[in-house]
Design an enzyme around this catalytic site. Structure first.
Site, PDB file in Angstrom:
ATOM      1  N   ASP A 144      16.362  34.553 -59.635  1.00 49.92           N
ATOM      2  CA  ASP A 144      17.615  34.867 -58.976  1.00 49.92           C
ATOM      3  C   ASP A 144      17.996  36.315 -59.310  1.00 49.92           C
ATOM      4  O   ASP A 144      18.182  36.657 -60.477  1.00 49.92           O
ATOM      5  CB  ASP A 144      18.672  33.881 -59.507  1.00 49.92           C
ATOM      6  CG  ASP A 144      20.040  34.127 -58.911  1.00 49.92           C
ATOM      7  OD1 ASP A 144      20.175  35.058 -58.083  1.00 49.92           O
ATOM      8  OD2 ASP A 144      20.977  33.398 -59.262  1.00 49.92           O
ATOM      9  N   GLY A 145      18.112  37.155 -58.289  1.00 51.13           N
ATOM     10  CA  GLY A 145      18.406  38.574 -58.498  1.00 51.13           C
ATOM     11  C   GLY A 145      19.710  38.795 -59.256  1.00 51.13           C
ATOM     12  O   GLY A 145      19.823  39.714 -60.071  1.00 51.13           O
ATOM     13  N   ASP A 163      17.399  44.087 -50.665  1.00 51.99           N
ATOM     14  CA  ASP A 163      16.936  43.712 -49.330  1.00 51.99           C
ATOM     15  C   ASP A 163      17.204  42.224 -49.168  1.00 51.99           C
ATOM     16  O   ASP A 163      16.307  41.395 -49.253  1.00 51.99           O
ATOM     17  CB  ASP A 163      15.437  44.027 -49.216  1.00 51.99           C
ATOM     18  CG  ASP A 163      14.897  43.720 -47.832  1.00 51.99           C
ATOM     19  OD1 ASP A 163      15.682  43.265 -46.979  1.00 51.99           O
ATOM     20  OD2 ASP A 163      13.694  43.927 -47.618  1.00 51.99           O
ATOM     21  N   SER A 164      18.467  41.902 -48.948  1.00 53.46           N
ATOM     22  CA  SER A 164      18.887  40.493 -48.979  1.00 53.46           C
ATOM     23  C   SER A 164      19.057  39.933 -47.575  1.00 53.46           C
ATOM     24  O   SER A 164      19.127  40.665 -46.596  1.00 53.46           O
ATOM     25  CB  SER A 164      20.230  40.395 -49.695  1.00 53.46           C
ATOM     26  OG  SER A 164      21.211  41.040 -48.916  1.00 53.46           O
TER      27      SER A 164
HETATM   28  N1  AG3 Z   1      16.458  41.432 -44.712  1.00 49.48           N
HETATM   29  C1  AG3 Z   1      17.625  40.896 -44.050  1.00 49.48           C
HETATM   30  C2  AG3 Z   1      18.302  41.783 -43.087  1.00 49.48           C
HETATM   31  C3  AG3 Z   1      19.532  41.179 -42.467  1.00 49.48           C
HETATM   32  C4  AG3 Z   1      19.260  40.127 -41.483  1.00 49.48           C
HETATM   33  N2  AG3 Z   1      20.486  39.652 -40.910  1.00 49.48           N
HETATM   34  C5  AG3 Z   1      20.653  39.382 -39.636  1.00 49.48           C
HETATM   35  N3  AG3 Z   1      19.720  39.550 -38.774  1.00 49.48           N
HETATM   36  N4  AG3 Z   1      21.830  38.942 -39.281  1.00 49.48           N
HETATM   37  C6  AG3 Z   1      15.308  41.697 -43.946  1.00 49.48           C
HETATM   38  C7  AG3 Z   1      14.058  41.628 -44.735  1.00 49.48           C
HETATM   39  C8  AG3 Z   1      13.150  42.745 -44.441  1.00 49.48           C
HETATM   40  N5  AG3 Z   1      12.325  43.055 -45.534  1.00 49.48           N
END
Ligand code: AG3
Length: 292
Positions: A144-145, A163-164
């Site tokens: 867990d980050g 990168d969540s």
């Molecule tokens: N990470 C999530 C980005 C946000 C997505 N949210 C949305 N589409 N509502 C992307 C991972 C890429 N490494």
């Protein structure tokens, strides 16, 4: 499984029952519920393989370069001396892939809560995930980050990349003030935090953007937001936060130094760096409305 009738579509709803984006599914490659979230990997003719978590598109083969360029390169062009990096989330591997292109970086710790995401991407999305098998500086942990930064030593990292997913689900804790405070503590004096900052067009995204900005502004002396064009995220435009203890993303920008590296990038360039931090008036208004 190959779907023979051409009638199967994935839809992501941007406004409940009102606005959605749909991609035709040519193939269902993976669909599982992990202890953390629903993971789906599909194939579409135009966008290639794409991964969906809890109904939201995270990454597609066709436009992942935009997101992964922009989460990595702006911070590196502001502080080329970054040596220790912490990546939180990012289970597809794209962020680790981009950041590992800098030979000057010594250590990349990556903390992903959901091992199933990494394993599925290793199988179906090598374009982002091959970094997991060919990068010796990368230390991948399944944890867990939020807990990880709480326990990490002060000043340990020069750069944190968050990168969540969105704030509902496993990403929720990564949008809290406690988390940002811990990020501040574990960053070095020249530290930079880049975080997934949601969208500024549809109501739900705006609320999340405001909440995140308010908390980061309370925690860091410098808290900016920059945008990038992502065709498969709501409205086609999305944002990262740039927060730091001492560096301003424009005043401390070192374009010549970055250009000397000779990195080939498909989205990022040094003119675009400046442009990304220039926000439209409606976005400036959203950010200005945040009370700190
Ligand atoms: N990470 C999530 C980005 C946000 C997505 N949210 C949305 N589409 N509502 C992307 C991972 C890429 N490494």
């Amino acid at each position: 499984m190959l779907i023979k009738n051409n009638d199967l579509w994935f839809s992501e709803y941007y406004m409940e029952d009102d606005v959605k984006l749909s991609l035709k599914i040519d193939e269902i490659l993976y669909a599982e519920r992990s202890p953390f979230q629903k993971i789906e990997i599909f194939k579409n003719k135009t966008f290639g393989v794409f991964m969906v978590l809890d109904g939201y598109i995270q990454v597609t083969e066709k436009d992942e370069f935009v997101y992964h360029d922009m989460i990595s390169h702006p911070a590196m062009a502001v502080n080329p001396d970054i040596k220790n990096v912490l990546i939180i989330g990012a289970g597809d591997g794209g962020t680790a892939r981009e950041i590992s292109r800098y030979k000057t970086i010594e250590k990349i710790d990556m903390v992903e809560i959901d091992e199933a995401v990494v394993r599925a991407c290793q199988k179906y999305m090598p374009i982002t995930s091959s970094v997991f098998t060919n990068e010796p500086r990368l230390n991948l942990m399944f944890d867990d980050g939020l807990k990880f930064v709480k326990e990490a030593p002060s000043g340990a990292y020069d750069l944190i990349l968050v990168d969540s997913t969105d704030p509902a689900g496993p990403g929720e804790g990564l949008f809290t003030i406690d988390f940002y405070k811990d990020c501040y503590r574990v960053l070095s004096e020249k530290g930079i935090l880049i975080n997934q900052h949601e969208g500024a067009f549809f109501d739900g995204d705006i609320e999340e953007m405001k909440k995140a900005h308010a908390k980061i502004k309370k925690t860091f002396p410098i808290a900016k937001v920059f945008g990038f064009n992502t065709p498969t995220y709501a409205s086609g435009y999305w944002y990262f936060g740039f927060a730091s203890k001492s560096f301003d993303p424009i005043a401390d920008f070192k374009p010549e130094q970055w250009e000397k590296l000779g990195l080939e990038t498909k989205y990022y360039n040094t003119d675009l760096h400046r442009g990304a931090f220039a926000l439209p008036n409606y976005v400036l208004d959203i950010l200005a409305s945040v009370n700190v």
